[in-house]
Scaffold this motif. Structure first.
Motif, PDB file in Angstrom:
ATOM      1  N   SER A   1       0.829  -1.206   0.000  1.00 13.17           N
ATOM      2  CA  SER A   1       0.000   0.000   0.000  1.00 13.17           C
ATOM      3  C   SER A   1       0.859   1.251   0.000  1.00 13.17           C
ATOM      4  O   SER A   1       0.415   2.315   0.408  1.00 13.17           O
ATOM      5  CB  SER A   1      -0.937  -0.003   1.212  1.00 13.17           C
ATOM      6  N   ASN A   2       2.074   1.103  -0.455  1.00 12.87           N
ATOM      7  CA  ASN A   2       3.010   2.231  -0.505  1.00 12.87           C
ATOM      8  C   ASN A   2       3.195   2.856   0.870  1.00 12.87           C
ATOM      9  O   ASN A   2       3.305   4.068   0.992  1.00 12.87           O
ATOM     10  CB  ASN A   2       2.549   3.267  -1.529  1.00 12.87           C
ATOM     11  N   TYR A   3       3.177   2.034   1.871  1.00 17.10           N
ATOM     12  CA  TYR A   3       3.425   2.445   3.253  1.00 17.10           C
ATOM     13  C   TYR A   3       2.372   3.384   3.810  1.00 17.10           C
ATOM     14  O   TYR A   3       2.653   4.145   4.726  1.00 17.10           O
ATOM     15  CB  TYR A   3       4.818   3.059   3.409  1.00 17.10           C
ATOM     16  N   GLN A   4       1.155   3.354   3.272  1.00 14.88           N
ATOM     17  CA  GLN A   4       0.085   4.077   3.942  1.00 14.88           C
ATOM     18  C   GLN A   4      -0.117   3.460   5.313  1.00 14.88           C
ATOM     19  O   GLN A   4      -0.029   2.239   5.493  1.00 14.88           O
ATOM     20  CB  GLN A   4      -1.215   3.982   3.136  1.00 14.88           C
ATOM     21  N   LEU A   5      -0.392   4.310   6.276  1.00 15.19           N
ATOM     22  CA  LEU A   5      -0.503   3.851   7.655  1.00 15.19           C
ATOM     23  C   LEU A   5      -1.965   3.676   8.034  1.00 15.19           C
ATOM     24  O   LEU A   5      -2.787   4.542   7.752  1.00 15.19           O
ATOM     25  CB  LEU A   5       0.153   4.856   8.587  1.00 15.19           C
ATOM     26  N   ILE A   6      -2.257   2.560   8.656  1.00 13.77           N
ATOM     27  CA  ILE A   6      -3.597   2.303   9.171  1.00 13.77           C
ATOM     28  C   ILE A   6      -3.523   2.333  10.691  1.00 13.77           C
ATOM     29  O   ILE A   6      -2.714   1.608  11.294  1.00 13.77           O
ATOM     30  CB  ILE A   6      -4.133   0.948   8.711  1.00 13.77           C
ATOM     31  N   TRP A   7      -4.364   3.148  11.292  1.00 10.84           N
ATOM     32  CA  TRP A   7      -4.307   3.379  12.738  1.00 10.84           C
ATOM     33  C   TRP A   7      -5.438   2.667  13.456  1.00 10.84           C
ATOM     34  O   TRP A   7      -6.579   2.630  12.984  1.00 10.84           O
ATOM     35  CB  TRP A   7      -4.414   4.875  13.022  1.00 10.84           C
ATOM     36  N   GLY A   8      -5.111   2.135  14.621  1.00 11.34           N
ATOM     37  CA  GLY A   8      -6.153   1.665  15.523  1.00 11.34           C
ATOM     38  C   GLY A   8      -6.858   2.848  16.172  1.00 11.34           C
ATOM     39  O   GLY A   8      -6.420   3.986  16.054  1.00 11.34           O
ATOM     40  N   ALA A   9      -7.948   2.548  16.856  1.00  9.03           N
ATOM     41  CA  ALA A   9      -8.760   3.604  17.461  1.00  9.03           C
ATOM     42  C   ALA A   9      -8.131   4.163  18.736  1.00  9.03           C
ATOM     43  O   ALA A   9      -8.574   5.188  19.236  1.00  9.03           O
ATOM     44  CB  ALA A   9     -10.156   3.078  17.770  1.00  9.03           C
ATOM     45  N   GLY A  10      -7.119   3.492  19.256  1.00  7.98           N
ATOM     46  CA  GLY A  10      -6.449   3.978  20.446  1.00  7.98           C
ATOM     47  C   GLY A  10      -6.951   3.295  21.706  1.00  7.98           C
ATOM     48  O   GLY A  10      -8.113   2.885  21.794  1.00  7.98           O
ATOM     49  N   THR A  11      -6.053   3.171  22.674  1.00  4.63           N
ATOM     50  CA  THR A  11      -6.395   2.651  24.002  1.00  4.63           C
ATOM     51  C   THR A  11      -5.920   3.651  25.030  1.00  4.63           C
ATOM     52  O   THR A  11      -4.737   4.006  25.054  1.00  4.63           O
ATOM     53  CB  THR A  11      -5.727   1.288  24.273  1.00  4.63           C
ATOM     54  N   LYS A  12      -6.841   4.096  25.867  1.00  2.00           N
ATOM     55  CA  LYS A  12      -6.465   5.042  26.917  1.00  2.00           C
ATOM     56  C   LYS A  12      -6.003   4.237  28.134  1.00  2.00           C
ATOM     57  O   LYS A  12      -6.752   3.406  28.660  1.00  2.00           O
ATOM     58  CB  LYS A  12      -7.649   5.925  27.293  1.00  2.00           C
ATOM     59  N   LEU A  13      -4.786   4.460  28.539  1.00  4.66           N
ATOM     60  CA  LEU A  13      -4.222   3.764  29.702  1.00  4.66           C
ATOM     61  C   LEU A  13      -4.362   4.651  30.927  1.00  4.66           C
ATOM     62  O   LEU A  13      -3.875   5.786  30.948  1.00  4.66           O
ATOM     63  CB  LEU A  13      -2.751   3.419  29.465  1.00  4.66           C
ATOM     64  N   ILE A  14      -5.036   4.118  31.942  1.00  7.08           N
ATOM     65  CA  ILE A  14      -5.266   4.840  33.197  1.00  7.08           C
ATOM     66  C   ILE A  14      -4.463   4.142  34.286  1.00  7.08           C
ATOM     67  O   ILE A  14      -4.537   2.917  34.421  1.00  7.08           O
ATOM     68  CB  ILE A  14      -6.764   4.838  33.544  1.00  7.08           C
ATOM     69  N   ILE A  15      -3.713   4.910  35.045  1.00  4.43           N
ATOM     70  CA  ILE A  15      -2.887   4.344  36.110  1.00  4.43           C
ATOM     71  C   ILE A  15      -3.461   4.777  37.457  1.00  4.43           C
ATOM     72  O   ILE A  15      -3.575   5.984  37.733  1.00  4.43           O
ATOM     73  CB  ILE A  15      -1.420   4.810  36.001  1.00  4.43           C
ATOM     74  N   LYS A  16      -3.828   3.814  38.259  1.00  5.15           N
ATOM     75  CA  LYS A  16      -4.370   4.114  39.591  1.00  5.15           C
ATOM     76  C   LYS A  16      -3.243   4.129  40.611  1.00  5.15           C
ATOM     77  O   LYS A  16      -2.368   3.273  40.585  1.00  5.15           O
ATOM     78  CB  LYS A  16      -5.405   3.056  39.969  1.00  5.15           C
ATOM     79  N   PRO A  17      -3.262   5.122  41.508  1.00  2.62           N
ATOM     80  CA  PRO A  17      -2.181   5.197  42.513  1.00  2.62           C
ATOM     81  C   PRO A  17      -2.210   4.004  43.466  1.00  2.62           C
ATOM     82  O   PRO A  17      -3.248   3.375  43.673  1.00  2.62           O
ATOM     83  CB  PRO A  17      -2.468   6.499  43.267  1.00  2.62           C
TER      84      PRO A  17
END
Lengths: 111, 114
Positions: free
Chosen positions: B98-114
């Protein structure tokens, strides 16, 4: 130190105004990209360029236009901004090793 | 056709516990795979990339990912979460066809609890 610069970082404008988002890179890369990202969502490619005088539309239809007159400069223009254009716009280049480098982004709000 | 699926929109872990962010992809050919991180109000930063060398890839900030072709997965892990890891993480695939076209995931939000 950033090698890819976007200005403005934040812009709030009224409907109907013409705006240009600037993107400049100092790495001499041929390939440059504009992505649009709504909060919490994935990036969508709206424009790309493989070199001077080369511009193509991306996967997401956009009313914006781009130009590539110089290798280091890839501005994005909206002739008449609307509230639906409110989003974050990210400019990127890609190296020969297929590594993306992003600018810090331009967050646009259209009232 | 390429696609990327990040299986979790949010992941919440306690500080000091392991992190696992899951990514599955589909690709017609041998892909290049990437993980990017985006901290609030900052630009995207490359964490690590896989480009057909070693299947276990080590990145910055203690993250690593393993390319598993049989499972079409490229999960991101870290042995011990730190508060500064709180961010959004994107899995990305590209391939030469695909000529290096980039396909992105929707993202994952990482939450860190103290």
């Amino acid at each position: 130190e950033a090698d890819i610069y976007q200005t403005p970082r934040y812009l709030v404008i009224g409907t109907g105004k013409k705006i240009t988002l600037e993107c400049s890179q100092t790495m001499g890369h041929d390939k440059m990209y504009w992505y649009q990202q709504d909060p919490g969502m994935e990036l969508h490619l709206i424009h790309y360029s493989y070199g001077v005088n080369s511009t193509e539309k991306g996967d997401l239809s956009s009313e914006s236009t781009v130009s590539r007159i110089r290798t280091e400069h890839f501005p994005l223009t909206l002739e008449s901004a609307r509230p639906s254009h409110t989003s974050q716009y990210l400019c990127a280049t890609i190296s020969g090793a297929n590594v993306l480098t992003f600018g810090a982004g331009s967050r646009l709000t259209v009232l | 056709a390429q696609s990327v699926t990040q299986l979790d929109s949010h992941v919440s872990v306690s500080e000091g516990t392991p992190v696992l962010l899951r990514c599955n992809y589909s690709s017609s050919y041998s892909p290049s795979l990437f993980w990017y991180v985006q901290h609030p109000n900052k630009g995207l930063q490359l964490l690590l990339k896989y480009t057909s060398a070693a299947t276990l890839v080590k990145g910055i900030n203690g993250f690593e990912a393993e390319f598993k072709k049989s499972e079409t997965s490229f999960h991101l892990t870290k042995p011990s979460a730190h508060m500064s890891d709180a961010a959004e993480y994107f899995c990305v695939v590209s391939e030469v066809d695909s000529n290096y076209q980039l396909i992105w995931g929707a993202g994952t939000k990482l939450i860190i609890k103290p």
